[in-house]
Scaffold this active site. Sequence first.
Site, PDB file in Angstrom:
ATOM      1  CG  ASP A  34      50.394  33.924  47.773  1.00  0.00           C
ATOM      2  OD1 ASP A  34      49.446  33.773  48.573  1.00  0.00           O
ATOM      3  OD2 ASP A  34      50.251  34.406  46.636  1.00  0.00           O
ATOM      4  CG  ASP A 107      37.004  27.074  47.921  1.00  0.00           C
ATOM      5  OD1 ASP A 107      35.907  27.443  48.394  1.00  0.00           O
ATOM      6  OD2 ASP A 107      37.107  26.405  46.890  1.00  0.00           O
ATOM      7  CE  LYS A 111      25.797  24.528  47.930  1.00  0.00           C
ATOM      8  NZ  LYS A 111      25.471  23.553  46.866  1.00  0.00           N
ATOM      9  CG  ASP A 143      34.631  37.118  49.973  1.00  0.00           C
ATOM     10  OD1 ASP A 143      35.398  36.137  50.115  1.00  0.00           O
ATOM     11  OD2 ASP A 143      33.561  37.057  49.346  1.00  0.00           O
ATOM     12  CE  LYS A 177      41.192  35.534  38.858  1.00  0.00           C
ATOM     13  NZ  LYS A 177      41.510  34.391  37.980  1.00  0.00           N
ATOM     14  CG  PHE A 178      39.975  35.496  44.295  1.00  0.00           C
ATOM     15  CD1 PHE A 178      38.866  35.114  43.563  1.00  0.00           C
ATOM     16  CD2 PHE A 178      41.051  34.631  44.358  1.00  0.00           C
ATOM     17  CE1 PHE A 178      38.824  33.899  42.899  1.00  0.00           C
ATOM     18  CE2 PHE A 178      41.028  33.412  43.701  1.00  0.00           C
ATOM     19  CZ  PHE A 178      39.917  33.041  42.969  1.00  0.00           C
ATOM     20  CD  GLU A 179      42.099  43.410  48.656  1.00  0.00           C
ATOM     21  OE1 GLU A 179      41.951  44.500  49.236  1.00  0.00           O
ATOM     22  OE2 GLU A 179      43.103  42.695  48.795  1.00  0.00           O
TER      23      GLU A 179
END
Length: 201
Positions: A34, A107, A111, A143, A177-179
């Site tokens: 991971d 991440d 920008k 995402d 967690k992010f999903e």
Amino acid sequence: MPTFSPVIELLPELHVARLEVAELFGRNAPLHIDLGCGDGSFLCEMAQQFPKRNFLGIDRLTKRVEKVRGKAEKIENVRVLRADTLFAVRYLLPESSVETFYLLFPDPWPKRRHQFRRTFTRDFLDAVADALEKHGVLRVATDQLDYFHQIERVSRAHRQFQVLSRSPDNAVLPVTKFEKIFRDQGAPIYRLTLRKTSPVR
């Protein structure tokens, strides 16, 4: 109390020897990694679902590694390495040692002036190809649509990878967690699965 330490303590700028994977886990088993393992929830859930596989999390942030340490204390097939992702894949993993990589919600650096910091590049994919065993797999999720287009473009141009229409094992991955955050916000999730197809660049 466990007889193993889940955290691999290295100084990445000084340590360039390849990891002895069988020694780290005390056994030979398929290795799943991971990349950017965050708080370790996904890593530890996968390890508990698949006890016959070894799971290594890699993250450069000390606080995240400490969170994984707490979650992995009683899970014998989990280890976590504090290191930069590209450094670890390129210099620390033995050639042809990994069955599956997971790069989940890296991440996005949205920008334009920061996008050179994104993990997924041709150099990254070259290093992943070296570390993957024959027919090994890289599973990616994001995402960010523009990042997904970059990932897809780089992947399709790489001669060592085939983009799969679906996961080869049909496994349903735990929700990170992010999903969960993105799903709660109604954001679409973009996924790509790559298989190593050739040992020749």
